[in-house]
Design a protein around this motif. Structure first.
Motif, short mmCIF file in Angstrom:
data_model
loop_
_atom_site.label_atom_id
_atom_site.label_comp_id
_atom_site.label_asym_id
_atom_site.label_seq_id
_atom_site.Cartn_x
_atom_site.Cartn_y
_atom_site.Cartn_z
N ASP A 37 6.17 -3.83 -2.33
CA ASP A 37 6.84 -3.89 -0.87
C ASP A 37 6.17 -4.77 0.01
OD1 ASP A 37 8.06 -3.38 1.43
OD2 ASP A 37 8.79 -1.51 0.96
N PRO A 38 6.66 -5.87 0.43
CA PRO A 38 6.00 -6.64 1.36
C PRO A 38 5.47 -6.18 2.89
CG PRO A 38 8.24 -7.39 1.14
CD PRO A 38 8.05 -6.45 0.32
N VAL A 39 6.41 -4.88 3.04
CA VAL A 39 6.03 -4.24 4.34
C VAL A 39 4.88 -3.24 4.11
CG1 VAL A 39 7.01 -2.90 6.14
CG2 VAL A 39 8.25 -4.51 5.05
N THR A 40 5.12 -2.53 3.00
CA THR A 40 3.89 -1.34 2.77
C THR A 40 2.92 -1.75 1.90
OG1 THR A 40 5.27 -0.41 0.95
CG2 THR A 40 5.80 0.44 3.10
N GLY A 41 3.12 -2.66 0.96
CA GLY A 41 2.07 -3.11 0.18
C GLY A 41 2.21 -2.13 -1.04
#
Ligand code: NAP
Length: 292
Positions: free
Chosen positions: A240-244
């Protein structure tokens, strides 16, 4: 107009409610449906699926046990275990988790499961009966796809169903199910795979599109005709690009495709939510048959 979201969790709950009544009837006759799973070794995906099955059994009221066997087991020891379960009249369903360790022959093991207890429809006898349109146990994921369509009001009858994927556990049984001259089927079926040239030329012809490829977000909006019912079987994990952290996505680019599709299943909360419940449906059916 954004697509109708087909809620797999709600449909799974409805199926569970129906099942509880059938289980009550069986219990009045002194029969308690029981599913035994066989897990050889420690495959993480199988362990995760086992947890889900155990939880669903508990919710529905199906008894369950897991035979956990060491990864070093021989083929003969595995066959002996299956034979023991075949003979146990208190066991109604047997599920063997795949993949098996390399020294074991999966086809021989699946063939050893009694067709009367083969609740995930993997014995070649069950597969053959499915293709012939005879009464049998459908593998739980394809069975769940059919149930999702029927319970959301998208009967495949007379529709063009395009399936992307031809695996033995999803794509091929789906072809066998939808091609029958039966309720919940009677569709015109096209099956696509990596040998298919110009995939989108086929997916764009679908009234119902089933993606079972194992490729994250591979079905994009330009591959889907307006109004198509899209069933996403895929389970993939991508960062997930937001949470990693890793997040679960399907084979369909959900956010884009829902803007053109008529209806669509989300991931998670679509086909995955229904799969283990269909295993319960088959286990209860097996118990009902045995109870006459
Ligand atoms: P699989 O055995 O890997 O088969 C994938 C199929 O998709 C193959 O037939 C392959 O074609 C085809 N394919 C792959 N990439 C393609 C592409 N770019 N274009 C066209 N066809 C392509 O996978 P599976 O076991 O069927 O599982 C499929 C997906 O469903 C996976 O994500 C899996 O995790 C998920 N799954 C979900 C459930 C559930 O309960 N929701 C249950 C089982 C599986 P070839 O035959 O030519 O290689």
């Amino acid at each position: 107009m954004p697509a109708e979201i087909i809620d797999g969790r709600k449909i799974a709950a409805d199926i569970q409610a129906d099942l509880k009544q059938r289980i009550n009837h069986l219990q009045e006759k002194g029969v308690s449906p029981k599913l035994v799973t066989i897990l050889v070794g420690e495959d993480p995906a199988s362990i995760s699926y086992l947890r889900g099955i155990t939880r669903t059994c508990g919710e529905v009221g199906v008894l369950t046990e897991s035979a956990r066997l060491p990864a070093t087991i021989t083929q003969q020891e595995l066959l002996t275990k299956i034979d023991e379960l075949n003979r146990d009249s208190k066991v109604h369903g047997i599920l063997l988790f795949l993949p098996l360790p390399g020294q074991l022959n999966a086809l021989e093991a699946e063939s050893a499961i009694s067709p009367d207890k083969d609740v995930d429809g993997t014995n070649p006898i069950s597969t053959g009966k499915l293709l012939l349109g005879e009464d049998t146990f459908f593998p739980s994921t394809p069975y769940g796809v059919q149930e999702l369509l029927m319970r959301s009001g998208h009967d495949p009858n007379g529709k063009h169903v395009v399936i992307v994927g031809r695996s033995n556990i999803v794509g091929k049984p789906l072809v066998g199910i939808f091609v029958q001259k039966q309720k919940g089927a009677n569709a015109t079926v096209t099956v696509c795979h990596t040998g298919t040239k110009n995939l989108s030329a086929f997916t764009r012809q679908a009234d119902i599109l089933v993606a079972a490829m194992g490729r994250a977000k591979a079905i994009t909006a330009d591959m889907v005709r307006e109004g198509t019912v899209v069933i996403d079987v895929g389970v993939n994990f991508i960062p997930d690009p937001v949470t990693g952290k890793n997040k679960q996505v399907g084979d369909v680019d959900f956010e884009a495709v829902k803007e053109v599709a008529g209806a669509i299943t989300p991931v998670p909360g679509g086909t995955g939510a229904v799969t283990s419940v269909m295993l319960m449906v088959n286990t209860v059916k097996a118990a009902e048959k045995l109870a006459g």
